[in-house]
Design a protein around this motif. Structure first.
Motif: not given
Length: 237
Positions: A206-213
């Motif tokens: 979730k943190s990785f996906l949020a950072a990418e967004q």
């Protein structure tokens, strides 16, 4: 008949393959070859093995089923060997290496990112920020410059593009690598300036996906970030 190898797991893995078919036409039957610590999922290999849609889908389905139940070392499509005994011999000979890699991949999935910037947007940026490029462009437009100017401008722009793309790749990597256990780069093609895989822990997804967004928003509409995943960890085997 030769043997097609899909993946390697620990013998403690559930290895639930019911309802799945292997590659080939007609579809082959999946089975496992075991050593003391490791198990390989295999089937008979078809006489003519090509990356057809059905066979690629069958290969991927095995990886996804196994990945849902535990850690997997997925082999790339098309790996074959002589027979079950050859598979078992490799499992025994490389048991320590494979076991260490399974431990490194435990609780993780792969995410693959490709990034590109709109060519026209980059060119506008170069002409706005580079006095030399802007001067050459103005001389070419005026028609008063020498015939060598277009080539000189082309070389300058190419150098600027390369330097800026390297800087952009570093920006993207710096923004995301802190959320990944490992990363593995590959050759970017076409208009892409970056092609990289990240090994991301499930607890960190979730943190990785949020950072990418957040990164995509920060870079803006001129950039195209394409993220695929979660995937079997092909890039980290």
């Amino acid at each position: 008949m030769s043997v097609y190898v899909y993946s390697i797991v620990a013998t403690t893995h559930p290895q639930g393959l019911a309802g799945l078919d292997g590659v080939g036409k007609p579809p082959s039957t999946l089975r496992t070859v075991q050593s003391k610590e490791l198990s390989a999922v295999v089937s008979d290999a078809p006489e003519e093995l090509r990356p057809k849609r059905r066979d690629l889908a069958a290969h991927q389905a095995v990886q996804e089923r196994l990945m849902a139940d535990g850690t997997v070392l997925p082999l790339q499509f098309g790996f074959t060997t002589t027979d079950d005994e050859a598979v078992r011999a490799v499992l025994k000979e490389r048991a320590e290496e494979f076991t260490e890699r399974l431990e490194a991949l435990e609780g993780c999935a792969e995410y693959h990112l490709k990034a590109a910037q709109d060519e026209d947007a980059m060119l506008r940026q170069i002409l706005q920020e580079s006095d030399e490029a802007r001067s050459l462009n103005d001389q070419i437009k005026s028609g008063t410059g020498s015939p060598d100017l277009p080539m000189a401008l082309g070389e300058l722009v190419a150098q600027e593009v390369e330097a800026r793309q390297q800087q952009l790749a570093s920006v993207v990597l710096d923004a995301l690598r802190g959320f990944a256990r490992e990363e593995s780069g590959s050759q970017a093609t076409g208009n892409d300036f970056l092609s990289v895989s990240f090994l991301v822990e499930r607890d960190n997804e979730k943190s990785f996906l949020a950072a990418e967004q957040d990164l995509a928003k920060e870079l803006g509409e001129d950039f195209d970030l394409r993220l695929l995943g979660p995937l079997p960890a092909y890039s980290f085997v």
